[in-house]
Design an enzyme around this catalytic site. Structure first.
Site, PDB file in Angstrom:
ATOM      1  CB  CYS A   1     -69.651  81.310  67.711  1.00 49.06           C
ATOM      2  SG  CYS A   1     -69.646  82.977  67.846  1.00 49.06           S
TER       3      CYS A   1
ATOM      4  CE  LYS B   1     -54.372  85.502  60.343  1.00 54.62           C
ATOM      5  NZ  LYS B   1     -54.250  85.759  59.172  1.00 54.62           N
TER       6      LYS B   1
ATOM      7  CD  GLU C   1     -52.691  91.108  49.692  1.00 55.97           C
ATOM      8  OE1 GLU C   1     -51.989  91.832  50.386  1.00 55.97           O
ATOM      9  OE2 GLU C   1     -53.111  90.213  50.481  1.00 55.97           O
TER      10      GLU C   1
ATOM     11  CG  ASN D   1     -72.463  79.638  66.052  1.00 52.79           C
ATOM     12  OD1 ASN D   1     -72.443  79.715  67.041  1.00 52.79           O
ATOM     13  ND2 ASN D   1     -71.928  78.575  65.157  1.00 52.79           N
ATOM     14  N   GLY D   2     -73.858  83.942  64.607  1.00 53.75           N
ATOM     15  CA  GLY D   2     -74.730  84.881  63.738  1.00 53.75           C
ATOM     16  C   GLY D   2     -74.728  86.178  64.485  1.00 53.75           C
TER      17      GLY D   2
ATOM     18  CE  LYS E   1     -51.590  87.302  51.338  1.00 49.25           C
ATOM     19  NZ  LYS E   1     -52.119  88.204  51.839  1.00 49.25           N
TER      20      LYS E   1
ATOM     21  CD  GLU F   1     -47.931  86.496  53.109  1.00 48.54           C
ATOM     22  OE1 GLU F   1     -47.692  86.559  54.219  1.00 48.54           O
ATOM     23  OE2 GLU F   1     -49.109  87.131  52.703  1.00 48.54           O
TER      24      GLU F   1
ATOM     25  CG  HIS G   1     -39.841 105.449  35.480  1.00 51.12           C
ATOM     26  ND1 HIS G   1     -39.257 106.515  34.630  1.00 51.12           N
ATOM     27  CD2 HIS G   1     -41.181 105.394  35.246  1.00 51.12           C
ATOM     28  CE1 HIS G   1     -40.213 107.054  34.010  1.00 51.12           C
ATOM     29  NE2 HIS G   1     -41.348 106.443  34.413  1.00 51.12           N
TER      30      HIS G   1
ATOM     31  CD1 TRP H   1     -65.615  86.305  66.200  1.00 53.00           C
ATOM     32  CD2 TRP H   1     -63.688  85.241  66.864  1.00 53.00           C
ATOM     33  NE1 TRP H   1     -64.688  86.799  65.516  1.00 53.00           N
ATOM     34  CE2 TRP H   1     -63.373  86.359  65.971  1.00 53.00           C
ATOM     35  CE3 TRP H   1     -62.709  84.712  67.340  1.00 53.00           C
ATOM     36  CZ2 TRP H   1     -62.142  86.802  65.377  1.00 53.00           C
ATOM     37  CZ3 TRP H   1     -61.248  85.092  67.162  1.00 53.00           C
ATOM     38  CH2 TRP H   1     -60.987  86.169  66.050  1.00 53.00           C
TER      39      TRP H   1
ATOM     40  NE  ARG I   1     -65.908  77.325  63.434  1.00 52.84           N
ATOM     41  CZ  ARG I   1     -66.515  77.198  61.924  1.00 52.84           C
ATOM     42  NH1 ARG I   1     -66.256  76.155  61.404  1.00 52.84           N
ATOM     43  NH2 ARG I   1     -67.160  77.927  61.534  1.00 52.84           N
TER      44      ARG I   1
HETATM   45  C1  F6R Z   1     -50.180  89.192  55.006  1.00 53.92           C
HETATM   46  C2  F6R Z   1     -50.292  89.486  56.187  1.00 53.92           C
HETATM   47  C3  F6R Z   1     -49.505  90.592  57.198  1.00 53.92           C
HETATM   48  C4  F6R Z   1     -50.438  91.322  57.799  1.00 53.92           C
HETATM   49  C5  F6R Z   1     -49.629  92.410  58.710  1.00 53.92           C
HETATM   50  C6  F6R Z   1     -50.661  93.135  59.751  1.00 53.92           C
HETATM   51  O1  F6R Z   1     -50.558  88.084  54.476  1.00 53.92           O
HETATM   52  O2  F6R Z   1     -51.109  88.851  56.956  1.00 53.92           O
HETATM   53  O3  F6R Z   1     -48.692  91.414  56.156  1.00 53.92           O
HETATM   54  O4  F6R Z   1     -51.333  92.190  57.217  1.00 53.92           O
HETATM   55  O5  F6R Z   1     -48.773  91.604  59.588  1.00 53.92           O
HETATM   56  O6  F6R Z   1     -51.324  92.254  60.388  1.00 53.92           O
HETATM   57  P1  F6R Z   1     -52.811  92.808  60.959  1.00 53.92           P
HETATM   58  O7  F6R Z   1     -53.811  93.143  60.028  1.00 53.92           O
HETATM   59  O8  F6R Z   1     -52.944  91.741  61.684  1.00 53.92           O
HETATM   60  O9  F6R Z   1     -52.332  94.271  61.755  1.00 53.92           O
END
Ligand code: F6R
Length: 617
Positions: free
Chosen positions: A2, A612, A490, A100-101, A494, A497, A513, A74, A27
């Site tokens: 928020c 996203k 992970e 907020n909170g 990271k 990507e 292997h 939010w 945000r």
């Molecule tokens: C990588 C990333 C993606 C998401 C995936 C699932 O940094 O963000 O691999 O984790 O697309 O997304 P959500 O969590 O929104 O279902």
């Protein structure tokens, strides 16, 4: 998360507040509202959706007041509706409040206030606090000690509140004033020429003034059209320190960080605190979840868990699998949502489903949820977005409460998912074989996670240097074992990507292997090598890499003793409880990937080909 904006001055407040709210849009929010003091009353306008909608609505009203508040919400308590949007007005019509909170004890306060005749139009904790302020104001003897009754009623209300807040209040009896306060939610006072601004984020006020006072936890500010005064909840006066912001308006949205991803990586201690807030039992021995919609007896019947997710969230599932099996001794299966939805897996009747998705909109995860529900299974969701499709369709679940994540790469939402997985493992374990004392130790460890993450983040300058030395490589391996194997996956995800470097994650012992064929001086390996039962085995894997001239970057715990000279680079993380280790070990892999991508000039917040929220199959 928020956003808060406030204005006291000589100009019309509405335009200034709307501009501030626009600057907070990045945000993320789902509704917006404003309250203007004028003609002896409050004009409140709220809209679901964009600030643009609110602007349109406001433009149709004769708003001329020079004092007001604005908010972007939010959703946390209660759905995305106009009634739940801020500002809220007390049922006697005297106060408007933005917040907020999270007020954790709001339901007890609400019951008390209902008994005193106050009424409620929303489902929010904020309206409860607003009425609590009105209650203290109404029962206050006037002129008793010469202090401001507006300020003291806010102070009295806050003394009864548990939780977090950044708040700002208006009172119709004090038409040129705002009272604001904070606890664990940022609030900044802007000191302009003949005007004061208030904001939860510098970006909302920096276009009008660069002179600011950062309020500290437990402080209140009383702003009038002539001056302002800061005091504490205990009524001690505070001498304000006026700082100068040296950011531009454009930079301010990122709080001085170069990218949202960096900002979100560094927000993780607070994000973790918000994720676990109010979610431990009073005796401190287990986790509590309000929204599972499952009785303890029903949970006790579960003899298998199935977790589905995609990408980073799938890695969080793998860690949850490890912890639930390790501590609760209940079998767990993990599948990619995209596979599960088509593979028609035979399932045990007593299976409980979890889907994990930060966005709540990932189409494959939504489809997996629907498929599991179609088969008659109960599906719970771990999710960061109230009102998202997955949150709406799941039978219950746990919100992450980490605020919006803007960078495309998941960072704070991932560690918050790891934390919730660890809390689910605790909850299930305490229904089975985990003792009270072990539960207390586990809870203590989880509560300590934010501080350990802060310590891991303190390695950032060193990791940045390592990143500079390794940014030119075109292949990487990430290797880990047990609960850190998913963190290796992970790390590799990271890096690939956001920097477009080819990288792969493997369980360290699997390397021989196949992947060992890749090893040469041109392919660095990042080892996750914490102290523990199989530390020596990981060291053996490192030796195999070194024997083939592969550079080794070791991420290891402070107390582990790596043979001297084995690793080319060593990154230390604090020693920690098994349930917290994956969270802490994630920090260096995030930072390494981030700094490598920056070094290569990549657009880290918007990597190519990625979105996203993946709403297509
Ligand atoms: C990588 C990333 C993606 C998401 C995936 C699932 O940094 O963000 O691999 O984790 O697309 O997304 P959500 O969590 O929104 O279902």
């Amino acid at each position: 998360m928020c956003g808060i904006v406030g204005y006291v001055g000589t100009r019309k407040a509405t335009a200034i507040i709307l501009e501030g709210l626009k600057r907070l849009e990045y945000r993320g929010y789902d509704s917006a509202g404003l309250a203007i003091l004028q003609d002896g009353g409050l004009e409140v306008t709220r809209r679901v959706g964009r600030v643009e909608e609110l602007s349109k609505a406001a433009s149709k009203l004769p708003l001329h007041g020079t004092v007001g508040l604005g908010h972007t919400r939010w959703a946390t308590h209660g759905g995305v509706t106009e009634a739940n949007a801020h500002p809220h007005v007390s049922s006697d019509g005297k106060f408007a409040l933005i917040h907020n909170g999270v007020i954790e004890n709001y339901s007890q306060i609400k019951t008390f206030l209902l008994g005193k005749g106050y009424s409620f139009k929303s489902e929010t904790d904020t309206e409860v606090l607003c009425n609590l302020i009105a209650y203290h104001y109404a029962k206050q003897p006037r002129g008793a000690n010469g202090g401001s009754p507006f300020l003291s009623s806010v102070r009295k209300a806050l003394r009864h509140v548990e939780g977090t807040y950044g708040i700002a209040a208006l009172c119709v009896d004090f038409p040129t004033e705002i009272v604001a306060a904070r606890k664990a939610s940022p609030l900044i006072l802007g000191v302009g020429e003949n005007e004061y601004l208030l904001a939860s984020d510098a970006s909302a006020l920096v276009s009008r003034t660069q002179n600011v006072v950062y309020l500290k936890d437990g402080e209140l500010v009383h702003i009038t059209n002539r001056d302002f005064a800061i005091s504490t909840l205990d009524q001690a006066d505070v001498s304000p320190v006026v700082d100068r912001i040296d950011w531009t308006v454009e930079e301010a949205g990122m709080d001085g960080h170069a990218h949202f991803m960096e900002k979100e990586i560094f927000e993780q201690p607070v994000a973790l605190e918000n994720t676990m807030r109010g979610r431990f039992s009073e005796d401190g021995s287990t986790a509590l979840f309000g929204g599972l919609n499952l009785t303890p007896a029903e949970m006790r019947q579960v003899d298998r868990f199935m977790f589905c997710a995609c990408g980073t969230a799938w890695h969080a599932c793998l860690v949850a699998e490890h912890l639930i099996e390790r501590f609760a001794r209940v079998p767990v299966e993990v599948d990619y949502s995209s596979e599960f939805r088509y593979r028609n897996a035979p399932l045990d009747p007593q299976t409980l489903f979890f889907v994990i998705s930060q966005s709540g909109e990932t189409i494959d995860t939504l489809a997996a949820l629907r498929e599991a529900k179609r088969k008659g299974y109960r599906v719970l969701a771990i999710n960061n977005v109230v009102g998202s499709s997955i949150a709406r369709e799941a039978d219950g679940g746990i919100f992450q409460h980490v605020g919006p994540e803007i960078g495309v790469a998941s960072t704070k939402t991932f560690t918050s998912q790891l934390l919730l997985g660890a809390m689910v493992a605790l909850y299930v374990s305490r229904m089975r074989d985990m003792s009270f004392n072990d539960g207390v130790d586990y809870v203590k460890a989880l509560r300590g996670a934010p501080e350990l993450v802060r310590r891991a983040l303190a390695q950032a300058p060193h990791i940045k240097e390592v990143a500079k030395r390794y940014a030119h490589y075109t292949d990487f391996l990430f290797l880990g074992r047990l609960s850190l194997f998913p963190i290796a996956l992970e790390g590799a995800l990271k890096l690939k990507e956001i920097s477009y470097i080819h990288s792969e994650g493997y369980p360290a012992a699997e390397m021989k292997h196949g992947p060992i064929a890749l090893i040469s001086e041109k392919c660095p390996s990042v080892f996750l090598a914490p102290r523990g039962e199989i530390f020596n085995k990981i060291v053996s894997s490192m030796q195999e890499i070194k024997a083939r001239k592969g550079p080794v970057i070791a991420i290891t715990t402070e107390s582990s003793e790596l043979p001297p000279g084995l690793a080319d680079e060593v990154i230390l993380i604090p020693d920690c409880h098994e349930a917290v280790l994956p969270i802490v070990a994630t920090i260096p892999v995030q930072l390494l990937s981030y700094y490598i991508a920056v070094e290569r000039g990549c657009d880290v917040d918007k990597p190519r080909n990625l979105a996203k929220s993946v709403t297509v199959e």
